[in-house]
Each structure stands twice: as structure tokens, then as C-alpha cells.
Design an enzyme around this catalytic site. Structure first.
Site, short mmCIF file in Angstrom:
data_model
loop_
_atom_site.label_atom_id
_atom_site.label_comp_id
_atom_site.label_asym_id
_atom_site.label_seq_id
_atom_site.Cartn_x
_atom_site.Cartn_y
_atom_site.Cartn_z
N HIS A 101 11.41 8.36 4.90
CA HIS A 101 10.56 8.73 3.78
C HIS A 101 11.27 9.66 2.81
O HIS A 101 10.90 9.72 1.64
CB HIS A 101 9.26 9.35 4.28
CG HIS A 101 8.30 8.33 4.83
ND1 HIS A 101 6.95 8.35 4.56
CD2 HIS A 101 8.50 7.24 5.61
CE1 HIS A 101 6.36 7.33 5.15
NE2 HIS A 101 7.29 6.65 5.81
N HIS A 270 10.26 -0.18 13.05
CA HIS A 270 9.10 -0.36 13.92
C HIS A 270 9.46 -0.63 15.37
O HIS A 270 8.58 -0.81 16.20
CB HIS A 270 8.21 -1.47 13.36
CG HIS A 270 7.56 -1.13 12.06
ND1 HIS A 270 6.75 -1.99 11.36
CD2 HIS A 270 7.62 0.00 11.31
CE1 HIS A 270 6.34 -1.41 10.25
NE2 HIS A 270 6.86 -0.20 10.20
#
Length: 740
Positions: A101, A270
Site C-alpha cells: 500500500h 493473496h
């Protein structure tokens, strides 16, 4: 939308077609009216940087005990703290999300965002919904940052922590480069959007709305205000995997990623950790910027009995993608294709997908109690990798070839976390990869020409038949592609002679080809990149001499010439200017005023208001306008470096009126004494008389006695732009004064 090029970095459709809005959109003060206005202490050139202007981060980094730092980061990964316990006893997934992020805000459109300055520490990113609870990840890193101090920036530490996290869980990495320098305040020149609500608000709308013929606006890359990429629940919260695939292509492409990189990053990220939606969203506390002072900059905390027990709600989705959430395996793709998935809701009410009848061994451990097993999940964005034909083909290949996934993820992760660092010469540290990658915009090393070569070339230029305006315009077109945001572009490499830049409308391809052909004929062993800049410098010296000033334009040689094979055409295409106020160029009508687009361009070039002012005034009188248009050329001595632009703009005997009442772009200057038309100008010209701050600066350059100051200030600002991308230069510049 017809009036806006959807690829335009400057064009910003914030309020619909025809709406003119502010350059910066919503500001921190809009979101958090009570935030302490510390920026009032940093006016008039006062720096907020406590390290001081003489601090050399590269030198400090060289003294870093890199191995010890990595060892401390590795130990942190499994040192679970009671005040914020690690899922599965491992902080690795948390640190990967923090690094992702930090870097994932990068956008290729204008080069802004990204990891290079540690902006995640400041608003608005610090308090974005998508960054929920990452404040705790940074607090976990604080003891390490405190220990190593000035030798590692926060910006570098975020990314290195992500790398170490991957390695500690057996995942592949491609390398790490330091060199990111911290800033100490929010970068206020980044446009994050004009929406008045964050994602999650009842009135919020996704930015990509095909039914309304709306695409991502101008420079933006995320599909919603407050997100890094796309809504994991689907477009606008609609669980539509194919719509999610469409949005993923749009957002990831604007972050410089192709489809294979998109799949690799999604699957690789993920492979680790879990999402958090164990309780309804009303249990949320406020974001850090809105919390009380006693919370000490932490936000999103739940009620007191939950603090210390885990991460109750962040995204609202609940569960792990893999049955081995702290190990690098192929389980993500294995599970995605092994099971059918049904649409369900998390305890927090978020839409997610759950495997139908999962086998016990394919279930995930509970994040707090490893003796328990819980079903894995997929988001709508994950389902897109299975249901979209292109994404599925890539996913199946990765499922069947783990080594291909290893390599693709490692390379894509490196690109994600280093894309905004600029040329490889800026990289620091023992883990910088030897391999050179095309997205690093490589330029072969050049050789600086000697004094005799410079003198001989300059004399040839002066007798070449090329005008001052042509030479200056070509040099400006080459160098002014530079962006301080991601350190791309600039004169080094002479990519103005390559696709796509040689065909950009702003560069007047036919005239550019003629000028470059002549310079190639004259330059001998001098690189084309050096020849372009040197020819512009010679032209400026001549223009100054013709105006009565004996000055030198410093020239630093040694630029190399890039090749077409090592130029990422698609990536450079995003950089095509749709407006350049310095050349009085506006390709199509934009939804931001043209004078604001000039500010945006000057900001990306790293210019101050005086530098912007003096450059524009000088370029006008030198004849550098696109298409040789007359607007703004407020002089009878075009081609001479005079302060006539400012003198005539500020003349009280001139009044201005619109050429066309239906447009507000072009104006005619009339003589108040009735002698008719005197000048023509654009909004970009007239703002230097209408804006009080710019007028005050323009007045300095129009004053009697400041003619030479104008010339010298112009040359200084010109050289700054010409050398903006010279990260390789350590020697003093070679100067020429050949024009006289």
C-alpha cells in the site's frame, strides 16, 4: 468526455464534462477540518525537514549495517505483541500489505504516488479506508527505525520490511534497492480525487461506470476514493467478477502493470495472510487523523474489550485465501480452481466467496487458535482471475508451473516497489539486481565532449540556419519531459528522437524531424542528447548577446543516447502532454483551468514560482511557442532574451478582451489610446498579471535595472530543467560562451 483525452495526465473529469474544478481536488483540511495547520510554519521557503538541507542520505545509507537490519526485521516477523497480536503468530502478511500500500499508490500517468517519500505516514494516505490498521504496522517497525536512525529512511524501511516478510515465509524476491528519501509533510500537489465521500459511504460512486460512459479520470488509478486499486467486493460493491476484471485492467495498467503482472501480484499477495471482517463496521473507531489526541496517532480501534485480541474489522471481508497463510505455496491457485465458490457475506456484511464443501485439509487455521480450522475465502477480484478468459489462461499457467509464478511474482513485486525510484543509478545497497529492466528506462553511459568539440559544434549550430526558437524549443521539448515525481523523462537518452515522443503533437513532428536531422549532421561524436541541450544553450547565449548581455549558459556533457529497443513505448505514451503552458500549448479543452495545468507542469519539473515565471517569460520572447503562435510573444524583438514579456504585460496602456465570448482561452490586447490591437495572449499569459503573487514576481522582472537579473535568472532556471535528470553527474559543468 469528448473534450478530454482519457489518457491525459492533466485532464481531470472531476465533475462531469464541462465542469471546471480545482487542480488539487479535496484537501486534508476538507476531510479533517480540525487538523493542526503545522504547514503555516513552513512558508516563505522554510523547510519542514529536521535533517537539514546538507544531510546526505546516500552517504548515511552506506554506513548502514544492512545484514543486522534484515536480521532484526526477520526476528520482528514472529515477535507477536500483546497490544496488536500477529495473525497466525506471524507479522509477515501485515508487513507485505503495508509495503504494497505504500508503493501501490504509484500511477504512471503523472508519476505521483508510490513509496519514494514515505507518504503513508501522512494524511490523507495515513487515514485512507484502504490503509486501515497499517498505522499499527508502522508502530511495530518504530523500534527498528529508532535503532538504525538516519541510516534508513521510513520510505526504504517500508519496502525492505515487505521484502523480508516475503523471504521469511519462503517467498521469492528479485532484490531490493534503497535510496528513497523521507519527506516530513504531506505532498500537497497530488490530486487524489474530487469526491466528497470515501468508499463505503452510502453516496459514494465508483469512478468506472460504463453505463454512464465514465472511465478513470485523468491521472487517477484507483477505482474509488480511498482505495489503492479496486473494490475487492466488486465494482461499486457489486459482486461481478467480469466487471472486476475490467476494473483491474484499468487500474493496474495505470500503475504500469500488464495482465501477467496483475495476476502474479494478486495471487502472490493473496498467498499470505487474511482479511478482517469479524464484526460489523459500527465497531470501527475513527481514522488516525480524526481521533482524539490521547490516541497518539492510532486509529480504527474497536471497543476496549477487543483491543489486544486481534484485528476485528478492516476491509470487512473475513478469512484467508490459503490453507497455508504464512507459507509461499501454490495453494492459492490450487484452491481457486479446485472448488466451486458461492457468494456469501462476512460477519461484517461484506460480499465474499466461499468454497462449496471444502475438505478439512483445505481449510485454514484460525488466526488465533491454530487447533481450529475455518473455510478459506475469495474476493470478487480473486474470482475475476478464474472467470475472465485472459486472466484465467495466465492463472492456469501459474497453477501448473510454480517456477513461472515464482519468477513472475518476484519481478512484479520488485517493479511495484521500485517503479517510482527512477533510473538504476539512484539505487543503493547490496541487493540491487544486476539485471537491467526496460521499465527502468535505461540509457547507455555517455562521454562528455571536450572544450574543442563544444566550440566547434557551437559554431556549426550558429551557421546552421536553425533559428533560436527552433533550437530552444527542441531542447525544452526534450528536457521538460522530466518528472520529479518518479524521476522519469528528461533530456538524457534523447528519447525525443524515438517513438512515441517523436510523434507527439506537442513536439511538431515535421519540424522536430528537420531540426534533429540537422543536429545529427553537425554533432560528430557528441551524443544526440548532449547536442540537443548544447544547441539550445548556444541559442540562448546568442539571444542574450543580441539583447546586449555577455553571459554563459553552463553545460554539463556526458548524456547517452537511448535505443528504441530499450524504450517502453506504451509506458512513455502516458507521458504525452496534453498541455504545456511554457510552449502555450493546449491540445484539447481540459476540465482544469489552463493556468492550473501550468502549475502542475512546473510542479512536476520541480520549479518554484519565480523559476516558472522567468522561464515562461523567456520562452515567449525566444519564440518557443508551439506552432510559432503569436499569443504571449509580447515583444518586437523575438529571438532576443529580453524582459519584454513582463514589461508589456504589465503596461497600463493595454486592456484585454476575449477573442471569442464562448471561450475563455484567447485574448486581444488593445491600446487604450485607440491605436488598435497591440498583442494577443492566452489565459496562461495573462495569469502573470492577474494573480497577485505571480504579478508581484513579474513586476520584479519588469523593473528598470533588472534586465540582466532576468537574463541570469532565466539561464539558471533553464539549466535546472536541462540537468534535472542528471543523477550521474558529480563533476562541475563545462561552460561555453561561443555565441559572441
Amino acid at each position: 468526455m469528448a473534450d478530454e483525452d482519457p489518457r491525459c495526465p492533466e485532464g481531470r473529469n472531476g465533475g462531469g464534462a464541462g465542469t471546471v474544478r480545482s487542480l488539487l481536488g479535496r484537501t486534508n483540511k476538507d476531510w479533517w477540518p480540525d487538523v493542526l495547520p503545522v504547514e503555516i510554519l513552513h512558508q516563505h521557503g522554510v523547510s519542514p525537514n529536521p535533517m537539514g538541507e546538507d544531510y546526505d542520505y546516500a552517504e548515511a545509507f552506506k554506513a548502514l549495517d544492512y545484514a543486522a537490519l534484515k536480521a532484526d526485521l526477520t526476528a520482528l516477523m514472529t515477535d507477536s505483541k500483546p497490544w496488536w497480536p500477529a495473525d497466525y503468530g506471524h507479522y509477515g502478511p501485515f508487513m507485505i500489505r503495508m509495503a504494497w500500500h505504500a508503493a501501490g499508490t504509484y500511477r504512471v500517468t503523472d508519476g505521483r504516488g508510490g513509496s519514494s517519500s514515505g507518504q503513508q505516514r501522512f494524511e490523507p494516505l495515513n487515514s485512507w479506508p484502504d490503509n486501515g490498521n497499517l498505522d499499527k504496522a508502522r508502530r511495530l517497525l518504530w523500534p527498528i527505525k529508532q535503532k538504525y536512525g538516519k541510516h534508513i529512511s521510513w520510505a526504504d524501511l517500508f519496502i525492505l520490511a515487505g521484502n523480508v516478510a516475503i523471504e521469511s515465509m519462503g517467498g521469492p524476491t528479485f532484490g531490493f534497492a534503497g535510496g528513497r528519501k523521507d519527506v516530513f509533510q504531506s505532498e500537497g500537489d497530488t490530486y487524489w480525487g474530487a469526491e466528497e465521500q470515501w468508499i463505503g459511504h452510502a453516496e459514494h460512486k465508483t469512478r468506472i461506470r460504463p453505463d454512464e460512459q465514465l472511465e478513470l479520470e485523468g491521472p487517477l488509478a484507483a477505482d474509488s476514493m480511498g482505495l489503492i486499486y479496486v473494490n475487492p467486493e466488486g465494482p461499486g460493491g457489486n459482486p461481478d467478477p467480469l466487471g472486476s476484471a475490467r476494473d483491474m485492467r484499468a487500474t493496474f495498467s495505470r500503475m504500469a502493470m500488464n495482465s501477467e503482472e496483475t495476476v502474479a501480484l494478486t495471487a502472490g499477495g493473496h498467498a499470505f495472510g487474511k482479511t478482517h471482517g469479524a464484526k460489523p463496521a459500527e465497531n470501527f473507531g475513527k481514522e488516525p487523523a480524526a481521533e482524539s489526541v490521547h490516541m497518539q496517532g492510532l486509529g480504527w480501534l474497536t471497543d476496549s474489550e477487543e483491543i489486544g485480541k486481534g484485528h476485528i474489522t478492516t476491509s470487512g471481508i473475513e478469512g484467508s485465501w490459503s490453507n497455508n497463510p504464512t507459507k509461499w505455496t501454490g495453494d492459492y491457485f490450487r484452491l481457486l480452481f479446485k472448488y466451486d465458490y458461492e457468494l456469501t457475506s462476512s460477519p461484517a456484511g461484506a460480499k465474499q466467496w466461499t468454497p462449496v464443501n471444502p475438505e478439512w485439509e483445505d481449510m485454514a487455521p484460525d488466526a488465533r487458535d491454530p487447533s481450529k480450522r475455518v473455510p478459506t475465502i475469495m474476493t470478487t477480484a480473486d474470482m475475476a482471475l478464474k472467470l475472465d478468459p485472459e486472466f484465467r489462461a495466465i492463472s492456469e499457467r501459474f497453477r501448473d508451473d510454480q517456477s513461472a509464478l515464482d519468477d513472475a511474482f518476484a519481478r512484479a513485486w520488485f517493479k511495484l516497489t521500485h517503479r517510482d525510484m527512477g533510473p538504476k543509478v539512484r539505487y543503493l545497497g547490496p541487493e540491487v539486481p544486476e539485471e537491467t529492466l526496460i521499465w527502468q528506462d535505461p540509457v547507455p553511459e555517455g562521454t562528455a565532449p571536450g572544450d574543442d568539440e563544444i566550440a566547434a559544434f557551437a559554431q556549426k549550430v550558429l551557421t546552421s540556419g536553425l533559428s533560436v526558437g527552433q533550437l530552444v524549443k527542441t531542447a525544452w521539448a526534450s528536457a521538460s519531459t522530466y518528472r520529479k515525481s518518479d524521476h522519469r523523462g528528461g533530456a538524457n537518452g534523447a528519447r525525443i528522437a524515438l517513438a512515441p515522443q517523436k510523434s507527439w503533437a506537442i513536439n511538431e513532428p515535421a519540424e522536430l524531424a528537420s531540426v534533429l536531422a540537422k543536429l545529427n549532421e553537425l554533432r560528430g561524436s557528441i551524443s544526440l542528447a548532449d547536442a540537443i541541450v548544447l544547441a539550445g544553450s548556444v541559442a540562448i547565449e546568442k539571444a542574450a548577446t543580441d539583447a546586449g548581455f555577455d553571459v554563459k549558459v553552463p553545460f554539463t556533457g556526458g548524456r547517452g543516447d537511448a535505443t528504441q529497443d530499450w524504450t517502453d513505448v506504451e509506458s512513455f505514451a502516458w507521458m504525452e502532454p496534453q498541455a504545456d503552458g511554457f510552449r502555450n500549448y493546449l491540445r484539447t479543452r481540459q476540465t482544469v483551468k489552463t493556468e492550473e495545468l501550468l502549475l502542475d507542469k512546473a510542479s512536476l519539473l520541480g520549479l518554484s514560482a519565480p523559476e516558472m515565471t522567468v522561464l515562461l517569460g523567456g520562452l515567449r520572447v525566444l519564440g518557443a511557442n508551439h506552432g510559432d503562435k503569436p499569443e504571449g510573444v509580447l515583444t518586437e524583438r523575438k529571438g532576443q532574451l529580453t524582459n519584454d514579456f513582463f514589461v508589456n504585460l504589465l503596461d497600463n496602456e493595454t486592456f484585454w478582451e476575449l477573442v471569442d465570448p464562448s471561450s475563455d482561452e484567447e485574448f486581444i490586447g488593445h491600446d487604450r489610446g485607440g491605436k488598435g490591437e497591440k498583442w494577443r495572449a492566452t489565459r496562461t499569459d495573462l495569469v502573470f498579471g492577474s494573480n497577485s503573487q505571480l504579478r508581484a514576481t513579474a513586476e520584479v522582472y519588469a523593473e528598470n535595472g533588472n534586465e540582466e537579473k532576468f537574463v541570469r535568472d532565466f539561464i539558471k532556471a533553464w539549466v535546472k530543467v536541462m540537468d534535472a535528470d542528471r543523477f550521474d553527474v558529480t563533476a562541475k559543468p563545462v561552460t561555453s560562451n561561443i555565441a559572441t
